[in-house]
Enzyme design. Sequence first.
Site, short mmCIF file in Angstrom:
data_model
loop_
_atom_site.label_atom_id
_atom_site.label_comp_id
_atom_site.label_asym_id
_atom_site.label_seq_id
_atom_site.Cartn_x
_atom_site.Cartn_y
_atom_site.Cartn_z
N GLU A 79 22.05 18.15 17.23
CA GLU A 79 21.49 18.88 16.07
C GLU A 79 20.00 19.17 16.26
O GLU A 79 19.23 19.21 15.30
CB GLU A 79 21.71 18.11 14.76
CG GLU A 79 23.16 17.92 14.39
CD GLU A 79 23.88 19.22 14.11
OE1 GLU A 79 23.22 20.23 13.84
OE2 GLU A 79 25.12 19.22 14.19
N GLY A 80 19.59 19.38 17.50
CA GLY A 80 18.19 19.57 17.83
C GLY A 80 17.57 18.24 18.17
O GLY A 80 17.49 17.35 17.32
#
Length: 594
Positions: free
Chosen positions: A441-442
């Site tokens: 998610e980053g």
Amino acid sequence: MAVYRSPLVDLRFVRDSVLGAEAEWQSLALPAEVDAALAEAVLEEGARIVEAELLALNATGDAEGCRLVDGHVSTPAGFKEAFRTFADGGWCGLAGNPAYGGQGMPKLLTLAFDEMLYAANTSFALYLTLNNGAALLLEQYADDETKARYLPRLYAGDWLGTMCLTEPHCGTDLGLIRTRAEPDGEGGYAITGSKIWITGGDHDLTENIAHLVLAKLPDAPEGSRGISLFLVPKRQVNADGSLGASNGVVCGGLEHKMGIKGSATCVMHFEGAKGTLIGEPHQGLATMFTMMNYERLSIGVQGLGLGEIAYQNAIAFARERLQSRAPGGAAYPERPADPILVHPDVRRMALEVRAWNEGARLFAGFVGRELDRARYHTDVTARSDAEAIVALLTPVAKAFISDRGFDATVVAQQLYGGNGYCAEWGAEQFVRDARIAMIYEGTNGIQAMDLVGRKLARNRGAYVEQLVTRIRGDLQSGECGTYAEAVADELERLERVTAALLARAGDDHDALGSAAYDYLELLGLTVYAWLWSRAARVAANGLADEGAAGERFYRNKLVVARYFFERQLPRSESLERRLDAGAEGLMAFEIEAF
């Protein structure tokens, strides 16, 4: 087997006593009526089902993992039956729009359920997490026909959703994606390309999977401005909602991972698969971030859930493990040795984990409340203020909580000594499962860059000023109690560092990047200090007024708050020194010398 009891008392304390949820909910245009009694009933039932259905599958799912057989993924034994229990109970639609069969519960409440899911079985929880985000995105951006066709099935758990971003040659820089979307002449698109690391890309839990896929149209501009978003089901969906033929969506392999082995992480190939455009052409990245911002908070909570179960099991071990005598003499003379919790350094480790966990619960709850305000508040100004706070703190919620969650699992593992390195105690699985939250998610480094680049420099610190104003309002009203002076000091530190960083960024193109991680840590500590001060004030009042949580709970809360302010918050002093150092020393090392 690992033990886990959902921390319902602390969740109630954060929700009702610190954040004032019931009064808050009355001021919002929520899609469903909710009060403290309903919230408690939901979480009590959620705790029961999580503890009964998921905990026993955690270690076995880790040992077995997912399997790819003849192009189809099988989840570990028991997952399919447990998922059907959750789906039949309506848990897949807990936050969903009631107009399409969802429960309409606020984010502040659903986050607490997320924590319990992640604690009991992170691999299983991820299937639900991706589904929640996919449904949220479709609710906000899909047309009415698509919503009517998909949302009831996603909320019912008949189908599950995913998001498909990353490709073998690009991760963070999504402007480089090669997946193509060609108009098919029938109002749809043919999607062709490959994606990697797709959580729940294929599985046997549901009869269909709704993939949200980033791709480029033939006339797409270069870079991230040319990305569009498409809904691509594993099996085609007919006009009446029934399932049609396979849709050219193929699982090409399963990743072999460090942890979350019961979660199917897939290589996915789209071979001319039929897709539907969601949102406007070339606006796919902005559309997808609706899903990702909610996901990022949830992934932070993954770290919290694993930190909590790691703590509970480590403390159960430490209470029973006998080793040497207390420094002042035998604490339990009737035993051959004292429990290791008599030793100061063991207590340091235990309180380190507990303070990070309880601080994370405060922080996640606060950001969840602000998400509810941003979406449902009836006052435009209040909604705008909440949107600014969410924009600023989303990267912090993802990175700071997941970093501390991983730290918590490692320190909890250390409490076991050599036993913690052995699989039968479960501690090493918690460490492995927590590690991924810092990456997907980053990555947390990307979260830090997002914070200093988009959320700080781009608006010259306006979001930070709004947060500081909010906290100063609490200081002036007495909400911060005993620790008000410490919070005021941290606000001044944050303002000093922010002003200096923005000044350096004008002349030094490396200034923001070199400061990003430390600045995120400093902001996280500042917000934790504020929220811990509020919690300590509420606990002190509860102790004086004989509150419902009980004397022991309030006394313990005050001790843990003291530990945070004495032992964890002082890290901000070293962070300021690191930030003051600037970029020069960091960038002095030549690339060839690495």
